[in-house]
Design a protein around this motif. Structure first.
Motif, short mmCIF file in Angstrom:
data_model
loop_
_atom_site.label_atom_id
_atom_site.label_comp_id
_atom_site.label_asym_id
_atom_site.label_seq_id
_atom_site.Cartn_x
_atom_site.Cartn_y
_atom_site.Cartn_z
N UNK A 1 8.05 9.95 -0.89
CA UNK A 1 8.07 8.92 0.15
C UNK A 1 7.33 9.40 1.39
N UNK A 2 7.59 10.64 1.82
CA UNK A 2 6.94 11.16 3.02
C UNK A 2 5.42 11.14 2.89
N UNK A 3 4.92 11.63 1.77
CA UNK A 3 3.48 11.70 1.58
C UNK A 3 2.87 10.31 1.42
N UNK A 4 3.59 9.40 0.78
CA UNK A 4 3.10 8.03 0.66
C UNK A 4 3.02 7.38 2.04
N UNK A 5 3.99 7.64 2.89
CA UNK A 5 3.96 7.12 4.25
C UNK A 5 2.77 7.67 5.01
N UNK A 6 2.53 8.97 4.89
CA UNK A 6 1.42 9.60 5.59
C UNK A 6 0.08 9.03 5.15
N UNK A 7 -0.14 8.95 3.84
CA UNK A 7 -1.46 8.57 3.34
C UNK A 7 -1.71 7.07 3.47
N UNK A 8 -0.70 6.24 3.33
CA UNK A 8 -0.91 4.81 3.58
C UNK A 8 -1.20 4.56 5.05
N UNK A 9 -0.55 5.33 5.91
CA UNK A 9 -0.84 5.24 7.35
C UNK A 9 -2.28 5.67 7.62
N UNK A 10 -2.73 6.72 6.96
CA UNK A 10 -4.11 7.18 7.14
C UNK A 10 -5.10 6.12 6.67
N UNK A 11 -4.76 5.40 5.60
CA UNK A 11 -5.64 4.33 5.13
C UNK A 11 -5.80 3.25 6.20
N UNK B 1 0.83 -1.20 0.00
CA UNK B 1 0.00 0.00 0.00
C UNK B 1 0.87 1.26 0.00
N UNK B 2 1.98 1.20 0.74
CA UNK B 2 2.90 2.35 0.76
C UNK B 2 3.49 2.59 -0.63
N UNK B 3 3.91 1.53 -1.30
CA UNK B 3 4.53 1.72 -2.62
C UNK B 3 3.48 2.12 -3.65
N UNK B 4 2.23 1.68 -3.48
CA UNK B 4 1.15 2.13 -4.36
C UNK B 4 0.95 3.64 -4.23
N UNK B 5 0.90 4.13 -3.01
CA UNK B 5 0.76 5.57 -2.80
C UNK B 5 1.98 6.32 -3.34
N UNK C 1 10.34 -2.55 -0.47
CA UNK C 1 9.44 -3.04 -1.49
C UNK C 1 8.71 -4.30 -1.01
N UNK C 2 7.50 -4.55 -1.51
CA UNK C 2 6.78 -5.77 -1.13
C UNK C 2 7.55 -7.01 -1.54
N UNK C 3 7.36 -8.07 -0.78
CA UNK C 3 8.04 -9.33 -1.08
C UNK C 3 7.30 -10.18 -2.09
N UNK C 4 6.01 -9.86 -2.35
CA UNK C 4 5.22 -10.66 -3.29
C UNK C 4 5.67 -10.41 -4.71
#
Length: 460
Positions: A162-172, A151-155, A243-246
């Motif tokens: 990176x900062x904004x992706x961290x913030x918005x994935x956390x909000x999700x 979800x973080x890498x999608x954002x 990065x995701x492991x999948x």
């Protein structure tokens, strides 16, 4: 009276100019303060502890320099864990104080009950409102661990920061935590999380009209004869270790879509040129691997509208990307690439400018987001940096040491600078490199506030 930076406490050189007084001594401190202000109340303790455990298991005992570097890299993660522990304690104390203030007088005499909503016994990642019960915490914690990285890498793909992706994935995940009882009836929780995160990013992009624009000439600076590259002041690097492991989803050959692991800066810059909904449609369909029907549902639109957005986005993306994927995709680092990287670091440590020049293409491009400086030729680039690298120059900045890292699927180095008269190497920059035909074709230089995200110490 000397003003001091609100982030690091160092004195601020105000320059004596008019206007509002500066609050921070550098852009790095400003971004760090921004991130701390925007950080959600969630505490990613479980992920951090797991990461520390994984890193401890990979510590190299020999040689001594490698052992020291690995342990120093861990120090930043332990510092982050201590910060989160202090934050958890402060949140609990604040909640208890508010509860005492709001309680009736006859109830204040009783011993205060611990607030169960502040921290869960198993270290769950999110803080809830007082009075809310917390069923299914183990299940929710497992959900967080399963989907946090993707979800973080999608954002990040949507936003480029990176900062904004961290913030918005956390909000999700905060929204998921608040709705955790209802989630038990959701058939596809992963799709639900993607929909929430995508909508959060689209809302953010509606409020911040950001599109790459060409760099403008800098007065008094020779940037080279090439065309100005796209400028994205908000662009930040993404650590490969997060990065995701999948595995990446598989696509039909006729889609001509980019691979799921694509995070190269060339791709990030190209996709940021698309309107937000087209960008989201292409990423959901061709990168995250959702079907056409699922993409339409995640965007809250009809299948026809979603398919149209995907087709228009694909067409615009092909035009924005330079030729074939092989022409810009980094791919796995070869032995020759790693040897080139080592020569680059060694030459910088020796201040051997001529050796560095030989490693860089004549038409190399250098950008420095968020700064306005840019260069489109090796000659212009080294005319700018040579006085700072040359120990005989009055503009000599100091001695360099670099550590190899991976960012955005590309080779990168974290640079530490020991300034003249000092004894400590301090975090200075992250250079993300694109190698072409055995030489460095592009350098993107980032400021150092994301060193902890790469597991790197701020001093070396």
């Amino acid at each position: 009276m000397t003003e001091r930076c609100r982030a690091c406490g160092r004195p601020i050189d105000g320059g004596g100019g008019p206007g509002r007084a500066a609050l921070y001594c550098s852009q790095a401190c400003r971004q760090r303060a921004y991130r701390e202000r925007r950080q959600a109340k969630g505490l990613p303790v479980r992920e951090l502890v797991a990461e520390i455990g994984d890193r401890l298991g990979r510590v190299r005992w020999e040689p001594g320099a490698a052992f020291h570097a690995d342990v120093e890299a861990l120090s930043a993660r332990f510092a982050e864990l201590r910060r989160l522990a202090r934050q958890a304690r402060q949140v609990q104390e604040q909640a208890q104080e508010e509860a005492r203030e709001q309680a009736p007088e006859h109830a204040q005499a009783a011993d205060p009950e611990p607030d169960p909503s502040v921290r869960s016994t198993d270290g769950t990642d999110f803080v809830t409102s007082p009075g809310v019960t917390k069923p299914g915490e183990d299940t929710f914690s497992a959900l967080v661990e399963e989907h946090r990285r993707e979800l973080r890498v999608h954002c990040y793909r949507l936003l480029g920061s990176y900062d904004e992706a961290e913030d918005l994935s956390q909000e999700a995940f905060l929204r998921a935590w608040r709705a955790r009882e209802a989630l038990e009836e959701v058939g596809n929780v992963r799709a639900w999380l993607y929909k929430v995160a995508t909508n959060l990013c689209l809302d953010f992009l509606r409020k911040h009209h950001r599109r790459p624009v060409p760099y403008e000439p800098v007065p008094g600076m020779d940037s080279g004869g090439g065309p100005p590259p796209p400028r994205m002041p908000w662009l930040q690097p993404f650590p490969d270790e997060q990065l995701p492991q999948t595995p990446a989803p598989q696509h039909e050959p006729d889609e001509q879509a980019v691979a799921g692991e694509t995070l190269e800066l060339v791709f990030l810059t190209a996709i940021q040129k698309l309107p937000p909904r087209q960008r989201a449609a292409v990423i959901l369909r061709d990168v995250a691997g959702w079907s056409a029907e699922e993409t339409a549902d995640l965007l809250g639109s009809s299948p026809a509208s979603a398919n149209s957005a995907v087709q228009r986005g694909r067409s615009a993306l092909r035009k924005a990307l330079p030729g074939r994927r092989e022409d810009w995709s980094a791919g796995p680092a070869s032995a020759e690439d790693l040897a080139l990287l080592q020569r680059y670091m060694d030459a910088a440590a020796r201040a051997d400018i001529d050796a560095m020049v030989e490693l860089v293409r004549e038409d190399a491009v250098l950008t420095m987001p968020p700064n306005p400086f840019w260069f489109t030729s090796r000659e212009a680039l080294f005319a700018f940096v040579r006085p700072n690298l040359d120990p005989a120059s009055p503009m000599f900045a100091g001695h360099w040491r670099h550590l190899p890292v991976r960012a955005n699927g590309q080779l990168a180095v974290a640079g530490y600078l020991r300034r003249p008269g000092t004894s400590v190497f301090r975090a200075q920059l992250i250079d993300v490199l694109r190698v072409e035909d055995g030489r460095i074709a592009e350098i993107t230089t980032f400021e150092p506030h994301l060193f902890p995200a790469f597991g790197l110490p701020m001093t070396f």
